[in-house]
Design a protein around this motif. Sequence first.
Motif, PDB file in Angstrom:
ATOM      1  N   GLU A 114       3.224  -2.875 -12.308  1.00  0.00           N
ATOM      2  CA  GLU A 114       2.547  -3.504 -11.186  1.00  0.00           C
ATOM      3  C   GLU A 114       2.059  -2.455 -10.184  1.00  0.00           C
ATOM      4  OE1 GLU A 114       3.836  -7.001  -8.320  1.00  0.00           O
ATOM      5  OE2 GLU A 114       4.429  -7.286 -10.408  1.00  0.00           O
ATOM      6  N   GLY A 115       2.840  -1.407  -9.979  1.00  0.00           N
ATOM      7  CA  GLY A 115       2.440  -0.338  -9.066  1.00  0.00           C
ATOM      8  C   GLY A 115       1.220   0.406  -9.564  1.00  0.00           C
ATOM      9  N   ARG A 116       1.175   0.667 -10.867  1.00  0.00           N
ATOM     10  CA  ARG A 116      -0.004   1.340 -11.437  1.00  0.00           C
ATOM     11  C   ARG A 116      -1.244   0.476 -11.301  1.00  0.00           C
ATOM     12  NH1 ARG A 116       3.490   2.803 -16.283  1.00  0.00           N
ATOM     13  NH2 ARG A 116       4.391   4.791 -15.688  1.00  0.00           N
ATOM     14  N   ARG A 117      -1.081  -0.819 -11.536  1.00  0.00           N
ATOM     15  CA  ARG A 117      -2.214  -1.733 -11.428  1.00  0.00           C
ATOM     16  C   ARG A 117      -2.739  -1.747  -9.995  1.00  0.00           C
ATOM     17  NH1 ARG A 117      -0.052  -6.843 -12.802  1.00  0.00           N
ATOM     18  NH2 ARG A 117       0.106  -6.013 -14.901  1.00  0.00           N
ATOM     19  N   GLU A 118      -1.832  -1.782  -9.029  1.00  0.00           N
ATOM     20  CA  GLU A 118      -2.248  -1.801  -7.633  1.00  0.00           C
ATOM     21  C   GLU A 118      -2.890  -0.476  -7.241  1.00  0.00           C
ATOM     22  OE1 GLU A 118      -0.224  -2.266  -3.276  1.00  0.00           O
ATOM     23  OE2 GLU A 118       0.658  -3.359  -4.948  1.00  0.00           O
ATOM     24  N   GLU A 119      -2.397   0.624  -7.771  1.00  0.00           N
ATOM     25  CA  GLU A 119      -2.972   1.926  -7.461  1.00  0.00           C
ATOM     26  C   GLU A 119      -4.390   2.038  -8.007  1.00  0.00           C
ATOM     27  OE1 GLU A 119      -1.974   6.655  -8.083  1.00  0.00           O
ATOM     28  OE2 GLU A 119      -0.505   5.159  -8.637  1.00  0.00           O
ATOM     29  N   ARG A 120      -4.629   1.508  -9.209  1.00  0.00           N
ATOM     30  CA  ARG A 120      -5.985   1.533  -9.769  1.00  0.00           C
ATOM     31  C   ARG A 120      -6.928   0.693  -8.911  1.00  0.00           C
ATOM     32  NH1 ARG A 120      -3.363   1.262 -14.930  1.00  0.00           N
ATOM     33  NH2 ARG A 120      -3.505  -0.990 -14.838  1.00  0.00           N
ATOM     34  N   ARG A 121      -6.412  -0.409  -8.372  1.00  0.00           N
ATOM     35  CA  ARG A 121      -7.248  -1.247  -7.528  1.00  0.00           C
ATOM     36  C   ARG A 121      -7.612  -0.531  -6.232  1.00  0.00           C
ATOM     37  NH1 ARG A 121      -4.283  -6.870  -7.477  1.00  0.00           N
ATOM     38  NH2 ARG A 121      -2.715  -5.371  -7.990  1.00  0.00           N
ATOM     39  N   ARG A 122      -6.684   0.238  -5.703  1.00  0.00           N
ATOM     40  CA  ARG A 122      -6.906   0.918  -4.433  1.00  0.00           C
ATOM     41  C   ARG A 122      -7.886   2.068  -4.563  1.00  0.00           C
ATOM     42  NH1 ARG A 122      -1.516   2.865  -2.189  1.00  0.00           N
ATOM     43  NH2 ARG A 122      -0.970   2.330  -4.288  1.00  0.00           N
ATOM     44  N   HIS A 123      -7.780   2.836  -5.619  1.00  0.00           N
ATOM     45  CA  HIS A 123      -8.638   4.012  -5.785  1.00  0.00           C
ATOM     46  C   HIS A 123     -10.004   3.579  -6.285  1.00  0.00           C
ATOM     47  CE1 HIS A 123      -5.559   6.903  -4.953  1.00  0.00           C
ATOM     48  NE2 HIS A 123      -4.744   6.324  -5.820  1.00  0.00           N
TER      49      HIS A 123
END
Length: 144
Positions: free
Chosen positions: A38-47
């Motif tokens: 979930e953290g990786r998914r959110e990080e991809r959304r942010r960048h």
Amino acid sequence: MWPRFGRRRHDGIPAEAMDPVVVDQRDLELAYERGLVEGRREERRRHSHPIRNLMIGLVALAGAVVLGVAAWHGSFGEGGAVVDQNLAVAADRAEPTLRAAADEAGAVISGAGRDLQANTEPAPSPSTAPDATAPAPASSGQDR
């Protein structure tokens, strides 16, 4: 009592199992893995992509210039006419320069091709007479 003040059930886990002493090690590892995903998914959304941001910035800058010209000349009609005139002048000046650069690049490439062709030696052709130092080719048996 309201549900937000009481102990609630999360993901079907009973409230008694929420005690850290009772948590199974395997459940803890699964929760950790879920958090990583979930953290990786959110990080991809942010960048976001830097080239996309650059293009958006350039378009925004061009829009700001058009709005500034329109404000300077008092109306969008006059400002648009000034922008169109400046773009036409820039295109008229750029066309001969681009054609000259393309012609020059073509000439350089042609010259390099001719130099490369002149510097390569043709492969030596095999002589028709058998050479005494070369062994005779072995017969495959298909000539008969």
